[in-house]
Design a protein around this motif. Structure first.
Motif: not given
Length: 788
Positions: A141-149
């Protein structure tokens, strides 16, 4: 060299090649040891069980049954869309005919909120087999982190390493919790140990999930108890009287104040007054997504992984299914032991989607509103068999529902504030307890949506916004908790519940009122090892010391009288109970400490915790106070308490003998391992240092070979836990007079203000003027200014 010798020389592998082969062999042996030998040895060492898991409602549907299920699930949505299209048709008969025709068209059948119906249909899946089915499509799965990455992760690994599965963490920098030794728990410069399960309001003292993961309890509803209660440990009997549990508070911290064997009066299990036995389900596993015979014990160790059989027991659907049936959450028993059943029906499987607040509340309303909360949906679906035991007292008493929270009423989802990264869900940077946090650096605050100047609809907005620097939003907007919010709970003197047919802990005092069930403390985001809020008054006189005051004493006359009334009631069942001693210990828990230990406590607060209290910015927050009377291992004690001992659920509920229940629980293999040298060196020395106990973990097992427990005592914890309350938000907050009056809910003196400032803050002049204006203008800050 002759030809034969030369051939032999050429046959030998080069030296580098030999070393490479040796290296490969070592790696292969290591891999074999790690994957095969270590798990077997681990299971034997800890006493846990791992085995293939099956579930009774994981049934295979025929194609016809699948299609009928799809029709049933989508009927209401198809009808609503069709009726909207033909709404202008004046003829009711023609309108209904057209609705029926539209509902059967392929486009209507395929256009549904349940997209997985098509996925399952096209893939030919007619059985749901847990994570194995989900991973057919969602292996990564693709995870979006808090910094947008963005990051692509292994889905199963992401779940297994989440707090919702393992509910503990050894990560550096994962806590805002300080030990009583002054060290930040698991700080990068300290040795990291697995912690994160300590929940001061949990149903099992000490949160020993291993001893209470999944229990079947034999009950006799509407019956008289089959056993008599054990003698009270808080008594005035002579020390030599047989069958009496003896405690002398505040006299010694050694073995002299020992607990002797009580008279249990135990009958054969299940022999109720009417001979009718009903099995009930209880245990930590009902609110955790692991479906194995034990919690994720492997994740507590420095090496090793959860076996594949346990991973396939993860309950994906309780978080993702719109049609999850909580009647499937009950304890089942097979030849390997007890574990929690789950809904693995195709109905639940094909109605999956993004997590909703209803999914979260399947478990979390138990913690917030409580089992007895009228809008707790899960509590109305207790199990198609072995129904779950309800707890009448609420852990926090701050429900999240449309009826009692403005955000729930606005249909705001839990994940709108607790924004996840994959399966990692943040609790926020602030925390008083030792519950693990997946994303400790991620904010979850009111200001994230409402800004630091939220009051913009009032003529007094400058005055109100000025409060934000000193007063948390929740302080005004959580006006009270549920009436059944538990403040004091006694595990040592169980009470017979005739309706349920079991012995249960005694809730000594419950209240949701400000000043009683809610207390107000300075808080800077830090807490202690046992859930005590840390902070300081930025304009105080230095007198603020809640670990010696608000958290360590109850001075409200009404509460004291209520505790005395409950003690008198308990005395009817426990004739040896010393009422005045009981009241004193419950309302002045520091009276249980000997003088030298009390002085040591004062010195440790000053030396070890003062810096943590004064760091950062403090504001006044509301907290739910909680304390409990439990058994403790006095061999491992310090100024802030001793090692809490767990209870075995079945023994406790069935026999009403807490001491025997404790003795059964601590003979669990993993608890015994805790009292051995490997565990001492691995984590328990560090754990006890955080606990404020000097000299390391003492490995003397509480039960002696003769069955006696000379170093076990029943005590109230030496200070109340202070649990954060962040839900149950009301649109209209407290009025000014609620706080700024001589008998207001704020004890400004206890909050460390000097006398002259206390007098100013208790004045009603400004408060009355502002409150009169509020009566004729819109509520300040009423509009939700949520920024998506």
């Amino acid at each position: 060299m002759n030809t034969s010798a030369q051939a032999n020389a050429n046959a030998k592998p080069p030296r580098a090649g030999r070393w490479a082969l040796i290296g490969i062999a070592v790696l292969a042996a290591g891999y074999l040891l790690y994957k095969v030998v270590y798990p077997i040895a681990f299971d034997a060492y800890t006493g846990v069980t791992n085995a293939p898991l099956t579930y009774p409602n994981s049934e295979t549907l025929s194609d016809a049954e699948f299609e009928q299920l799809a029709l049933d699930l989508t009927e209401a949505a198809r009808r609503e869309r069709a009726e909207a299209i033909v709404a202008m048709d004046g003829d009711p008969f023609a309108r209904e005919l057209k609705v029926e025709m539209l509902m059967q068209t392929p486009s209507f059948m395929e256009d549904t909120d349940y997209s997985h119906i098509k996925y399952f249909r096209d893939a030919g899946m007619r059985t749901y087999q847990g994570p194995a089915t989900c991973l057919e499509c969602h292996e990564t799965m693709q995870v979006q982190h808090g910094d947008g990455s963005l990051e692509t992760v292994d889905t199963l690994g992401d779940i297994v390493n989440s707090v919702h599965f393992k509910f503990q963490s050894a990560a550096a920098g994962g806590f805002s919790t300080y030990g009583y030794d002054g060290r930040l728990v698991n700080a990068p410069e300290n040795r990291q140990i697995p912690v994160g399960k300590i929940n001061r309001a949990c149903g099992i003292p000490g949160s020993f999930s291993w001893t209470g993961w999944a229990a079947l309890v034999e009950t006799q509803p509407h019956s008289e108890p089959a056993t008599e209660p054990a003698h009270s440990p808080v008594d005035g009997a002579d020390a030599g009287e047989p069958g009496v549990t003896q405690i002398a508070y505040g006299e010694s911290d050694g073995p002299a104040d020992a607990v002797s064997e009580p008279h249990s009066g135990a009958a054969e299990p299940g022999a109720g007054a009417h001979g009718q036995t009903v099995l009930r389900s209880e245990g930590c596993g009902q609110c955790h997504i692991g479906g194995n015979y034990h919690p994720a014990t492997e994740k507590m160790m420095p090496v090793g992984d959860v076996p594949q059989t346990a991973k396939q027991g993860i309950d994906c659907l309780i978080c993702h299914s719109d049609q999850y049936d909580m009647n499937q959450r009950y304890v089942l028993e097979d030849k390997h032991g007890t574990r929690w059943n789950q809904d693995r029906s195709m109905r639940a499987a094909i109605t999956v989607g993004q997590t909703s607040k209803e999914n979260c509340l399947n478990c979390h309303q138990h913690n917030m509103g409580g089992d007895a909360y009228v809008h707790n949906v899960a509590a109305k679906h207790l199990g198609e068999k072995h129904q779950r035991i309800l707890h009448t007292g609420a852990k926090r008493g701050n429900p999240f529902s449309e009826a009692h929270d403005v955000h729930a009423a606005a249909n705001i989802q839990c994940t709108d504030c607790h924004v996840p990264e994959g399966h990692k869900i943040p609790r926020g940077r602030m925390g008083v307890d030792l519950v693990a946090n997946d994303l400790p650096d991620k904010d979850v605050t009111c200001e994230s949506c409402h800004s630091k100047a939220p009051h913009n609809a009032s003529d007094h907005r400058a005055l109100l916004n000025g409060h934000v620097a000193r007063i948390a939003c929740e302080t005004c907007h959580i006006k009270q908790l549920e009436d059944n919010n538990v403040v004091l709970r006694d595990w040592v003197h169980p009470t017979w519940n005739e309706d349920e047919g079991l012995w249960e802990f005694t809730d000594v005092y419950k209240s949701g009122e400000p000043g009683k069930g809610i207390i107000y403390l300075w808080f800077n985001g830090n807490g202690t090892f046992l859930a005590n809020a840390l902070g300081s008054n930025p304009e105080g006189d230095g007198s603020y010391n809640p670990l010696m005051q608000q958290m360590a004493e109850i001075t409200d006359p009404e509460i004291i009288e209520a505790v005395r009334a409950k003690a008198e009631e308990l005395k009817q069942s426990y004739p040896d109970l010393d009422v005045e001693q009981y009241v004193k210990a419950a309302t002045q828990p520091l009276s249980q400490l000997p003088p030298e230990m009390l002085e040591k406590r004062k010195a440790m607060i000053q030396k070890n915790l003062k810096a943590a209290m004064e760091s950062g910015e403090s504001r006044i927050y509301p907290f739910k106070p909680f304390n409990a009377m439990m058994y403790e291992d006095m061999t491992n004690q310090g100024p802030f308490g001793a090692m809490i001992l767990p209870f075995d659920y079945a023994t406790y509920y069935q026999q009403g003998d807490p001491l025997e229940s404790m003795k059964v629980a601590i003979q669990d293999p993993i608890v015994r391992r805790m009292y051995q040298e490997p565990f001492k060196l691995y984590m328990m020395d560090e754990f006890m240092s955080y606990f404020g106990v000097e000299g390391g973990w003492k490995t003397k097992f509480p039960i002696l070979p003769d069955g006696s427990t000379p170093n076990v005592q029943a005590n109230w914890m030496r200070q109340m836990g202070t649990l954060m309350v962040n839900h149950g938000i009301q649109r209209q907050g407290h009025t000014c007079k609620d706080c700024h009056s001589p008998d207001g809910i704020m004890d400004f003196a206890a909050l460390g203000y000097p006398p002259e400032r206390v007098e100013e803050l208790s004045s009603m002049e400004i408060a009355e003027e502002v409150d009169e204006d509020f009566a004729v203008e819109p509520a300040a800050g009423a509009a939700l200014s949520a920024r998506r």
